[in-house]
Design an enzyme around this catalytic site. Structure first.
Site, PDB file in Angstrom:
ATOM      1  N   ARG A 268      10.073  10.825  -0.696  1.00 49.64           N
ATOM      2  CA  ARG A 268      10.750   9.758  -1.435  1.00 49.64           C
ATOM      3  C   ARG A 268      10.028   9.592  -2.768  1.00 49.64           C
ATOM      4  O   ARG A 268       8.826   9.394  -2.821  1.00 49.64           O
ATOM      5  CB  ARG A 268      10.768   8.453  -0.649  1.00 49.64           C
ATOM      6  CG  ARG A 268       9.426   7.884  -0.262  1.00 49.64           C
ATOM      7  CD  ARG A 268       9.559   6.447   0.250  1.00 49.64           C
ATOM      8  NE  ARG A 268       8.340   5.982   0.895  1.00 49.64           N
ATOM      9  CZ  ARG A 268       7.296   5.480   0.260  1.00 49.64           C
ATOM     10  NH1 ARG A 268       7.318   5.401  -1.056  1.00 49.64           N
ATOM     11  NH2 ARG A 268       6.225   5.073   0.922  1.00 49.64           N
ATOM     12  N   HIS A 272       8.413   2.470  -1.225  1.00 54.17           N
ATOM     13  CA  HIS A 272       8.969   2.318   0.123  1.00 54.17           C
ATOM     14  C   HIS A 272      10.180   1.399   0.094  1.00 54.17           C
ATOM     15  O   HIS A 272      11.237   1.725   0.620  1.00 54.17           O
ATOM     16  CB  HIS A 272       7.900   1.765   1.062  1.00 54.17           C
ATOM     17  CG  HIS A 272       8.388   1.479   2.434  1.00 54.17           C
ATOM     18  ND1 HIS A 272       8.747   2.470   3.319  1.00 54.17           N
ATOM     19  CD2 HIS A 272       8.594   0.299   3.079  1.00 54.17           C
ATOM     20  CE1 HIS A 272       9.149   1.922   4.453  1.00 54.17           C
ATOM     21  NE2 HIS A 272       9.073   0.609   4.329  1.00 54.17           N
ATOM     22  N   TYR A 282      -1.320   4.595  -3.386  1.00 48.27           N
ATOM     23  CA  TYR A 282      -1.638   5.475  -2.259  1.00 48.27           C
ATOM     24  C   TYR A 282      -1.133   6.905  -2.446  1.00 48.27           C
ATOM     25  O   TYR A 282      -1.310   7.742  -1.559  1.00 48.27           O
ATOM     26  CB  TYR A 282      -1.086   4.898  -0.947  1.00 48.27           C
ATOM     27  CG  TYR A 282       0.394   4.570  -0.964  1.00 48.27           C
ATOM     28  CD1 TYR A 282       1.349   5.546  -0.667  1.00 48.27           C
ATOM     29  CD2 TYR A 282       0.848   3.285  -1.258  1.00 48.27           C
ATOM     30  CE1 TYR A 282       2.706   5.250  -0.670  1.00 48.27           C
ATOM     31  CE2 TYR A 282       2.196   2.980  -1.260  1.00 48.27           C
ATOM     32  CZ  TYR A 282       3.123   3.962  -0.973  1.00 48.27           C
ATOM     33  OH  TYR A 282       4.464   3.674  -0.972  1.00 48.27           O
TER      34      TYR A 282
END
Length: 370
Positions: A268, A272, A282
């Site tokens: 992706r 999120h 991250y």
């Protein structure tokens, strides 16, 4: 520990199983066929339609992010990078098949027949967004991680009991494969040989948790072995590989051969969800750049251009049409009467309301009349 006769070796048994799960790919990053034997040989018309849907979905993602930032949408989980995994899998289905989506799987249910304006209303939390047309075999996206897997097993069993030649298809992410519902769902369907297709979209991160610490299994696909169901890992950035894997699973399911598990290895590009997630905390730019080179839309574009089926003009036309359809859908969603508290109370029960809700209904009826 290995016995003297070298028969007892559980460590080697695990390695042998894991070695069998090689990622299936048909179309490489340069848009070239690398596995001619698996090429589905789709007609030119179907290839162009699949590409058109992927491009539309990329634009839908961009516009949805913009609408979310404007406060015109509610909950939204970006989809860019997963078009091959999502759209090609749905493209391999039939209208009578039933899709049970996760919250990132709005594109599949839109292409399966859910009016786009209802998808926008679902994002806003409006009850009309959950009112599915009778001839559209989908349920609203599931927010609870992995819960749709148990539901899919039940829907598949129902189809089986009724002698339907259709399948129940559900999706989750790599994080969802760690949930108890995931294992219960695949085990139940496996035990009853029900016609279900379980798709795990391994996009490398469950929010901020990387795939490598999610599970010690070398592949997520191998988890299906424990449930006794055929399982496969495919290049989730390759629409042809995803299509072939899904179509094969469907053919076997309607033939009475039971469920399948498909792991699509993808990525992706966005956060999120739009609810404050920051992927730069991250993920590294090096990782992002690596996966951008595998972009499913770019890959398929190269393939179709080489076949003389796609041009810049054609893509511009699809993009313009997508923008117009999205504009019309959001306008239609805006035209739906705003949700009221009394609407929610009245929709909760088909029979008489319990006394506490009846009291609340009277209170809010009076408030809303002012």
């Amino acid at each position: 520990m290995t016995s003297k006769n070298n028969i007892f070796d559980p460590v080697q048994n695990l390695k042998d199983i894991e070695a069998k799960f090689e990622m299936v790919q048909i179309l490489n990053e340069n848009g070239e066929i690398v596995n001619e034997g698996l090429d589905p040989k789709l007609s030119d018309e179907k290839l162009v339609e699949l590409m058109s849907r992927m491009v539309f979905t990329r634009i839908l993602d961009q516009r949805s992010i913009s609408l979310n930032r404007q406060g015109r949408l509610g909950f939204y989980a970006p989809t860019a990078g997963q078009e091959a995994s999502q759209i090609a899998s749905q493209y391999a289905l039939e209208k009578e098949d039933f899709i049970l989506p996760g919250y990132r799987d709005v594109p599949q249910i839109v292409w399966h027949g859910l009016p786009l304006y209802k998808a926008f209303l679902w994002s806003r939390g409006h009850f009309v967004g959950g009112q599915i047309p009778e001839d559209v075999n989908v349920i609203p996206p599931q927010i609870i991680i992995g819960a749709q897997y148990v539901q899919a097993a039940g829907v598949a069993l129902g189809m089986q009991k009724r002698g339907k030649k259709s399948v129940a298809v559900t999706y989750t992410g790599d994080g969802g494969s760690s949930q108890g519902d995931f294992y219960e769902g695949i085990n139940f369907a496996g035990a009853f040989k029900s016609p279900a297709i379980f798709i795990v979209q391994n996009n490398q991160f469950a929010i901020s948790t990387p795939r490598e610490v999610q599970t010690s299994a070398t592949t997520i696909a191998q988890k299906g072995v424990a449930a006794g169901i055929p399982s496969i890992q495919v290049d989730g950035m390759d629409p042809l590989a995803v299509y072939v894997a899904t179509r094969d699973a469907r053919d076997r399911a309607v033939a009475g051969d039971g469920p399948s598990l498909i792991e699509t290895v993808c990525y992706r590009y966005g956060p999120h969800t739009m609810a404050g997630d920051d992927p730069t905390r991250y993920r590294t730019s090096e990782t992002d750049n690596l996966w951008e080179k595998k972009d499913p839309v770019v890959r398929f574009r190269k393939y179709l251009e080489a076949k003389g089926l796609w041009t810049e003009e054609k893509e511009a036309e699809v993009i313009e049409n997508a923008k117009e359809e999205i504009k019309a859908a959001i306008k239609q969603a805006d035209g739906v009467a705003k949700q009221k508290v009394t609407d929610l109370i009245n929709l909760m029960h088909t029979d008489a309301l319990p006394y506490n809700l009846q009291e609340q209904l009277e209170i809010y009826t009076e408030k809303e009349s002012k």
